[in-house]
Write an enzyme that holds these catalytic residues in place. Structure first.
Site, short mmCIF file in Angstrom:
data_model
loop_
_atom_site.label_atom_id
_atom_site.label_comp_id
_atom_site.label_asym_id
_atom_site.label_seq_id
_atom_site.Cartn_x
_atom_site.Cartn_y
_atom_site.Cartn_z
N HIS A 198 42.18 43.51 47.95
CA HIS A 198 43.03 44.45 48.69
C HIS A 198 43.80 43.67 49.76
O HIS A 198 43.21 42.84 50.46
CB HIS A 198 42.16 45.54 49.34
N GLU A 253 45.74 35.27 49.44
CA GLU A 253 45.25 35.64 48.10
C GLU A 253 45.23 34.41 47.19
O GLU A 253 44.25 34.15 46.50
CB GLU A 253 46.14 36.73 47.49
N ASP A 290 38.88 51.51 47.39
CA ASP A 290 38.72 50.52 48.47
C ASP A 290 37.47 50.70 49.32
O ASP A 290 37.46 50.31 50.49
CB ASP A 290 39.96 50.53 49.39
N LEU A 335 46.40 49.39 40.14
CA LEU A 335 46.63 50.49 41.08
C LEU A 335 46.02 51.83 40.68
O LEU A 335 46.13 52.79 41.43
CB LEU A 335 48.14 50.64 41.35
N ASN A 351 37.65 43.88 43.30
CA ASN A 351 39.05 44.18 43.65
C ASN A 351 39.51 43.30 44.81
O ASN A 351 38.70 42.92 45.66
CB ASN A 351 39.18 45.65 44.08
N GLY A 360 51.70 40.17 38.65
CA GLY A 360 50.67 39.31 38.09
C GLY A 360 50.51 37.96 38.76
O GLY A 360 49.97 37.03 38.16
N SER A 361 50.95 37.82 40.03
CA SER A 361 50.81 36.50 40.67
C SER A 361 49.33 36.14 40.84
O SER A 361 48.95 34.97 40.70
CB SER A 361 51.55 36.45 42.00
N ASN A 362 48.51 37.12 41.14
CA ASN A 362 47.07 36.82 41.25
C ASN A 362 46.47 36.49 39.87
O ASN A 362 45.67 35.56 39.76
CB ASN A 362 46.33 38.00 41.88
C1 GAR Z 1 48.55 42.01 45.64
O1 GAR Z 1 49.03 41.73 46.93
C2 GAR Z 1 47.26 42.80 45.73
O2 GAR Z 1 46.46 42.47 46.83
C3 GAR Z 1 47.79 44.19 45.87
O3 GAR Z 1 48.89 44.26 45.00
C4 GAR Z 1 49.48 42.95 44.91
C5 GAR Z 1 49.61 42.60 43.44
O4 GAR Z 1 50.39 41.47 43.25
N1 GAR Z 1 46.79 45.15 45.54
C6 GAR Z 1 46.74 46.37 46.07
O5 GAR Z 1 47.55 46.79 46.86
C7 GAR Z 1 45.56 47.21 45.60
N2 GAR Z 1 45.37 48.35 46.44
P1 GAR Z 1 50.35 40.66 41.88
O6 GAR Z 1 50.59 41.67 40.74
O7 GAR Z 1 51.49 39.71 41.99
O8 GAR Z 1 49.01 39.98 41.77
#
Ligand code: GAR
Length: 186
Positions: A104, A174, A145, A85, A102, A13-15
């Protein structure tokens, strides 16, 4: 009226955290829900930290369509996949045309598709000797994607970079860009 943002997540969940922080002081939008498909994932702590509602997405309701009612209760203006995912089913894509976004962790159309997520992406990028990677923000359709690309940012890969270093560079992009890209769409 503030726009209502719903976040779907599967992991740390950092994003989601970064998006919540960014919009906390915004008069254009607010995060009204973080829904996560993995019990115990960090995304739930993020929701709690920001005082945002959250719930665990049940696989059956996500695929049989019952999820639509659950999410409609939050009246989302934008649905943001932030490390989510599961493939988004067709009923959801057609219920929210050009409203599901999304991020990616690569420069699509390279390194996308089923199984290309998180560390698998960075490992493949390094194994292929790529000189750069980055992030792609795109609209979501029923194919992993493949929706229209809205934004990309690039990082240079140095000779000694392994998957971990590439991941760090991508994550920095990101954090630097995703909330601003969302904001520009509102
Ligand atoms: C992020 O790097 C995102 O871009 C990637 O998963 C990570 C989630 O991190 N997404 C994918 O690979 C989607 N195909 P987070 O849970 O810390 O935000």
């Amino acid at each position: 009226m503030k726009k209502r943002l719903v976040i779907l997540a599967s992991g740390g969940g950092s994003n989601a955290d970064n998006i919540c922080t960014y919009f906390k002081s915004s008069n254009r939008a607010e995060v009204v829900l973080i829904a996560c498909n993995k019990a115990g994932a960090g995304a739930f702590e993020v929701a709690q930290k920001h005082g945002v509602e959250s719930f665990l997405i049940d696989k059956e309701s996500f695929h049989n369509g019952d999820f639509l009612q659950l999410i409609n209760d939050y009246r989302p203006d934008l649905i943001i996949l932030a490390g989510f995912l599961w493939r988004v089913p067709a009923y959801l894509v057609s219920a929210f045309p050009d409203k599901i976004l999304n991020i990616h962790p690569a420069l699509l159309p390279k390194y996308g598709g089923k199984g290309m997520y998180g560390h698998f992406v960075h490992e493949a990028v390094v194994a292929n000797g790529e000189k750069e990677s980055g992030i792609t923000v795109h609209w979501v359709n029923e194919h992993y994607d493949e929706g229209a690309i809205l934004f990309q940012a690039t990082a240079t890969i140095d000779e000694n970079d392994g998957p971990k270093e590439v991941e760090q560079k991508v994550r920095a992009l990101e954090i630097a860009h995703f909330p601003q890209v969302i904001d520009s769409l509102l």
